[in-house]
Design a protein around this motif. Structure first.
Motif, PDB file in Angstrom:
ATOM      1  N   LEU A 127       5.487  -6.826  14.060  1.00  0.00           N
ATOM      2  CA  LEU A 127       6.526  -6.623  13.056  1.00  0.00           C
ATOM      3  C   LEU A 127       6.141  -5.406  12.221  1.00  0.00           C
ATOM      4  CD1 LEU A 127       6.801 -10.299  11.720  1.00  0.00           C
ATOM      5  CD2 LEU A 127       7.924  -9.301  13.722  1.00  0.00           C
ATOM      6  N   LYS A 128       7.089  -4.528  11.989  1.00  0.00           N
ATOM      7  CA  LYS A 128       6.826  -3.334  11.178  1.00  0.00           C
ATOM      8  C   LYS A 128       7.796  -3.297  10.009  1.00  0.00           C
ATOM      9  CE  LYS A 128       7.829   1.020  12.418  1.00  0.00           C
ATOM     10  NZ  LYS A 128       7.772   2.340  13.094  1.00  0.00           N
ATOM     11  N   PHE A 129       7.226  -3.233   8.795  1.00  0.00           N
ATOM     12  CA  PHE A 129       8.009  -3.189   7.568  1.00  0.00           C
ATOM     13  C   PHE A 129       7.666  -1.933   6.781  1.00  0.00           C
ATOM     14  CE2 PHE A 129       6.975  -7.640   8.458  1.00  0.00           C
ATOM     15  CZ  PHE A 129       8.224  -8.233   8.466  1.00  0.00           C
ATOM     16  N   ARG A 130       8.598  -1.488   5.961  1.00  0.00           N
ATOM     17  CA  ARG A 130       8.247  -0.480   4.978  1.00  0.00           C
ATOM     18  C   ARG A 130       7.207  -1.075   4.033  1.00  0.00           C
ATOM     19  NH1 ARG A 130      13.335  -1.163   4.136  1.00  0.00           N
ATOM     20  NH2 ARG A 130      12.922  -1.619   1.945  1.00  0.00           N
ATOM     21  N   ARG A 131       6.222  -0.307   3.695  1.00  0.00           N
ATOM     22  CA  ARG A 131       5.129  -0.818   2.875  1.00  0.00           C
ATOM     23  C   ARG A 131       5.624  -1.317   1.521  1.00  0.00           C
ATOM     24  NH1 ARG A 131       1.283   2.288  -0.020  1.00  0.00           N
ATOM     25  NH2 ARG A 131      -0.758   1.290  -0.256  1.00  0.00           N
ATOM     26  N   ASP A 132       6.616  -0.636   0.941  1.00  0.00           N
ATOM     27  CA  ASP A 132       7.081  -1.050  -0.377  1.00  0.00           C
ATOM     28  C   ASP A 132       7.814  -2.391  -0.343  1.00  0.00           C
ATOM     29  OD1 ASP A 132       9.315  -0.111   0.959  1.00  0.00           O
ATOM     30  OD2 ASP A 132      10.105   1.036  -0.717  1.00  0.00           O
ATOM     31  N   GLN A 133       8.340  -2.795   0.839  1.00  0.00           N
ATOM     32  CA  GLN A 133       8.964  -4.106   0.934  1.00  0.00           C
ATOM     33  C   GLN A 133       7.978  -5.211   0.596  1.00  0.00           C
ATOM     34  OE1 GLN A 133      10.628  -3.271   5.092  1.00  0.00           O
ATOM     35  NE2 GLN A 133      11.896  -4.957   4.407  1.00  0.00           N
ATOM     36  N   ILE A 134       6.767  -5.104   1.130  1.00  0.00           N
ATOM     37  CA  ILE A 134       5.763  -6.130   0.898  1.00  0.00           C
ATOM     38  C   ILE A 134       5.162  -5.985  -0.490  1.00  0.00           C
ATOM     39  CG2 ILE A 134       3.651  -7.171   1.783  1.00  0.00           C
ATOM     40  CD1 ILE A 134       6.082  -7.326   3.667  1.00  0.00           C
ATOM     41  N   HIS A 135       4.926  -4.750  -0.918  1.00  0.00           N
ATOM     42  CA  HIS A 135       4.315  -4.528  -2.235  1.00  0.00           C
ATOM     43  C   HIS A 135       5.229  -4.988  -3.367  1.00  0.00           C
ATOM     44  CE1 HIS A 135       0.776  -1.586  -1.493  1.00  0.00           C
ATOM     45  NE2 HIS A 135       0.862  -2.497  -0.554  1.00  0.00           N
ATOM     46  N   ALA A 136       6.533  -5.019  -3.127  1.00  0.00           N
ATOM     47  CA  ALA A 136       7.447  -5.498  -4.166  1.00  0.00           C
ATOM     48  C   ALA A 136       7.252  -6.986  -4.439  1.00  0.00           C
ATOM     49  CB  ALA A 136       8.893  -5.240  -3.744  1.00  0.00           C
ATOM     50  N   LEU A 137       6.723  -7.705  -3.468  1.00  0.00           N
ATOM     51  CA  LEU A 137       6.575  -9.158  -3.586  1.00  0.00           C
ATOM     52  C   LEU A 137       5.137  -9.617  -3.736  1.00  0.00           C
ATOM     53  CD1 LEU A 137       9.045 -10.138  -0.719  1.00  0.00           C
ATOM     54  CD2 LEU A 137       9.518 -10.168  -3.163  1.00  0.00           C
ATOM     55  N   LEU A 138       4.195  -8.746  -3.391  1.00  0.00           N
ATOM     56  CA  LEU A 138       2.807  -9.187  -3.332  1.00  0.00           C
ATOM     57  C   LEU A 138       1.867  -8.038  -3.673  1.00  0.00           C
ATOM     58  CD1 LEU A 138       1.074 -11.673  -2.448  1.00  0.00           C
ATOM     59  CD2 LEU A 138       0.970 -10.629  -0.184  1.00  0.00           C
ATOM     60  N   GLY A 139       1.082  -8.203  -4.722  1.00  0.00           N
ATOM     61  CA  GLY A 139       0.108  -7.195  -5.092  1.00  0.00           C
ATOM     62  C   GLY A 139      -1.229  -7.444  -4.413  1.00  0.00           C
ATOM     63  N   GLY A 140      -2.108  -6.457  -4.486  1.00  0.00           N
ATOM     64  CA  GLY A 140      -3.448  -6.617  -3.942  1.00  0.00           C
ATOM     65  C   GLY A 140      -3.506  -6.784  -2.444  1.00  0.00           C
ATOM     66  N   THR A 141      -2.590  -6.157  -1.712  1.00  0.00           N
ATOM     67  CA  THR A 141      -2.566  -6.354  -0.259  1.00  0.00           C
ATOM     68  C   THR A 141      -3.801  -5.773   0.432  1.00  0.00           C
ATOM     69  OG1 THR A 141      -1.228  -4.331  -0.047  1.00  0.00           O
ATOM     70  CG2 THR A 141      -0.057  -6.437  -0.104  1.00  0.00           C
ATOM     71  N   GLU A 142      -4.505  -4.851  -0.236  1.00  0.00           N
ATOM     72  CA  GLU A 142      -5.723  -4.305   0.371  1.00  0.00           C
ATOM     73  C   GLU A 142      -6.808  -5.378   0.528  1.00  0.00           C
ATOM     74  OE1 GLU A 142      -6.058  -3.994  -4.031  1.00  0.00           O
ATOM     75  OE2 GLU A 142      -4.520  -3.495  -2.551  1.00  0.00           O
ATOM     76  N   LEU A 143      -6.659  -6.501  -0.178  1.00  0.00           N
ATOM     77  CA  LEU A 143      -7.604  -7.613  -0.047  1.00  0.00           C
ATOM     78  C   LEU A 143      -7.239  -8.553   1.097  1.00  0.00           C
ATOM     79  CD1 LEU A 143      -7.945  -8.582  -3.829  1.00  0.00           C
ATOM     80  CD2 LEU A 143      -9.479  -7.133  -2.488  1.00  0.00           C
ATOM     81  N   LEU A 144      -6.056  -8.353   1.692  1.00  0.00           N
ATOM     82  CA  LEU A 144      -5.526  -9.317   2.655  1.00  0.00           C
ATOM     83  C   LEU A 144      -5.474  -8.786   4.078  1.00  0.00           C
ATOM     84  CD1 LEU A 144      -2.533 -10.523   0.450  1.00  0.00           C
ATOM     85  CD2 LEU A 144      -4.863 -11.430   0.507  1.00  0.00           C
ATOM     86  N   THR A 145      -5.727  -7.490   4.255  1.00  0.00           N
ATOM     87  CA  THR A 145      -5.678  -6.916   5.598  1.00  0.00           C
ATOM     88  C   THR A 145      -6.819  -7.447   6.455  1.00  0.00           C
ATOM     89  OG1 THR A 145      -6.941  -5.037   4.766  1.00  0.00           O
ATOM     90  CG2 THR A 145      -4.546  -4.789   4.863  1.00  0.00           C
ATOM     91  N   ALA A 146      -6.628  -7.404   7.782  1.00  0.00           N
ATOM     92  CA  ALA A 146      -7.658  -7.825   8.741  1.00  0.00           C
ATOM     93  C   ALA A 146      -8.229  -9.192   8.389  1.00  0.00           C
ATOM     94  CB  ALA A 146      -8.766  -6.771   8.832  1.00  0.00           C
ATOM     95  N   THR A 147      -7.342 -10.099   8.022  1.00  0.00           N
ATOM     96  CA  THR A 147      -7.722 -11.486   7.738  1.00  0.00           C
ATOM     97  C   THR A 147      -6.791 -12.393   8.542  1.00  0.00           C
ATOM     98  OG1 THR A 147      -8.392 -10.877   5.490  1.00  0.00           O
ATOM     99  CG2 THR A 147      -8.056 -13.216   5.949  1.00  0.00           C
ATOM    100  N   THR A 148      -7.352 -13.286   9.312  1.00  0.00           N
ATOM    101  CA  THR A 148      -6.557 -14.122  10.209  1.00  0.00           C
ATOM    102  C   THR A 148      -5.758 -15.166   9.435  1.00  0.00           C
ATOM    103  OG1 THR A 148      -8.198 -13.849  11.956  1.00  0.00           O
ATOM    104  CG2 THR A 148      -6.630 -15.667  12.203  1.00  0.00           C
ATOM    105  N   VAL A 149      -4.455 -15.232   9.739  1.00  0.00           N
ATOM    106  CA  VAL A 149      -3.601 -16.326   9.265  1.00  0.00           C
ATOM    107  C   VAL A 149      -3.351 -17.219  10.472  1.00  0.00           C
ATOM    108  CG1 VAL A 149      -1.376 -16.968   8.282  1.00  0.00           C
ATOM    109  CG2 VAL A 149      -2.508 -14.858   7.521  1.00  0.00           C
ATOM    110  N   GLU A 150      -3.852 -18.421  10.437  1.00  0.00           N
ATOM    111  CA  GLU A 150      -3.726 -19.319  11.587  1.00  0.00           C
ATOM    112  C   GLU A 150      -2.290 -19.792  11.750  1.00  0.00           C
ATOM    113  OE1 GLU A 150      -6.562 -22.427  11.038  1.00  0.00           O
ATOM    114  OE2 GLU A 150      -8.279 -21.127  11.497  1.00  0.00           O
TER     115      GLU A 150
END
Length: 331
Positions: A127-150
């Motif tokens: 899935l590919k989103f514009r980065r600002d779409q996610i940043h509008a709803l969730l801050g600190g995404t640099e802490l969440l990359t490369a982390t497995t969601v089961e």
């Protein structure tokens, strides 16, 4: 509308180069490191929805790199989600490694280096989103990359179920419905990321979160008002302008940015709604709080990478194609 790319018709010795061109055209500028062999193969089936691109990737073992050099030569600004359906993968970014098995998902950011390592043949949904779409709803995404969601429980399971249903129905969805589903996918994805330990550590205090929610609710309720200002919001909510800005200090968007984002998203939905086809682009923009057509067009192009008129034409073409497919199926 779907786009199918495959190496099947390419000479074996040229497949790796062709594959690299394919993934660069579909996602972002990348480098591919794979063993040259006669049996290397790959395919990408891409579906473009309003606000989201969804693709199914099948290929041989390889390593895909987004290097600082590549980033310096491009302006790609996307948030990408991998959902593993077959094989194993390791996704590395920001000093973390996510070990992916079928059913797992993971996010990464195109503005920083990352590596995707597939040790054998694999299949994944991307899935590919514009980065600002996610940043509008969730801050600190640099802490969440490369982390497995089961994917076997919670929001991860809901996301997989939603995506599989979407893939089965995507050719029959009208543009407005497709936009609504894409918005639902974003919300479920954010819920999954919010369940990660790193996100919980970065949460705001309950009082600050309460004020953020109050301010956003007020903006959502008055989003159509072209005269809405920070001063008006602050006065209504019983706080100073300075306090209002401080409340948003750790948010991905300022109050003004959030308001404009909500207005642009609302316009994007109405532009592809067949029930609004009789309204002009300007009429839709003015109904959502914009008071300058030229400014709206510039802001829309910056956000969606096309003009409002092109956005509407793409949706109309999608509806015509779907109507033709339905007629062919009945025939």
């Amino acid at each position: 509308m779907s786009l199918i790319l495959t190496t099947d018709s390419v000479e074996p010795k040229e497949r790796l180069a062709y594959w690299n061109d394919m993934i660069c055209a579909t996602y972002v500028q990348l480098e591919t490191d794979a063993v040259q062999s006669d049996d290397f193969s790959g395919s990408i089936v891409t579906h473009r929805l309003p606000g989201m691109e969804l693709s199914v990737v099948k290929s041989s073992a390889q390593k895909v790199l987004r290097t600082p050099h590549v980033i310096s030569r491009s302006s790609d600004d996307f948030f990408i989600v991998s959902l593993q359906t077959q094989g194993q993968a390791i996704i590395s970014q920001d000093g973390r490694d996510a070990h992916m098995s079928p059913g797992d998902c993971c996010v990464y950011d195109s503005t920083r280096p990352y590596t995707l390592h597939f040790g054998s043949g694999f299949e994944e949904i991307v899935l590919k989103f514009r980065r600002d779409q996610i940043h509008a709803l969730l801050g600190g995404t640099e802490l969440l990359t490369a982390t497995t969601v089961e994917g076997h429980t919670g929001a991860g399971r809901v996301l997989f179920s939603l995506i599989h249903t979407l893939l089965n129905e995507i050719d029959r969805l009208r543009p407005a419905a497709a936009a609504a589903v894409a918005n639902g996918v974003v919300n479920v994805l954010v819920a999954g990321l919010q369940s990660l330990p790193a996100c919980k550590k970065a949460e705001l205090s309950n009082l600050n979160a309460y004020h953020v929610a109050r301010i956003r609710q007020y903006m959502d309720e008055h989003v159509r008002d072209p005269s809405l200002t920070i001063e008006m919001m602050a006065a209504h909510l019983g706080m100073s302008c300075g306090h209002l800005h401080r409340v948003f200090k750790n948010e991905a968007m300022s109050p003004s940015q959030y308001l404009w984002s909500q207005r642009l998203d609302a316009c994007s939905r109405e532009l592809i709604d067949l029930r609004k086809a009789n309204l002009s682009v300007a009429a839709i923009a003015f109904s959502w709080g914009f008071n300058d057509a030229a400014h709206f067009s510039r802001a829309f192009r910056e956000r969606f990478h096309c003009s409002p008129r092109e956005w509407r034409q793409q949706a109309a073409a999608m509806a015509i194609a779907q109507g033709q497919r339905s007629a062919d199926e009945r025939g």
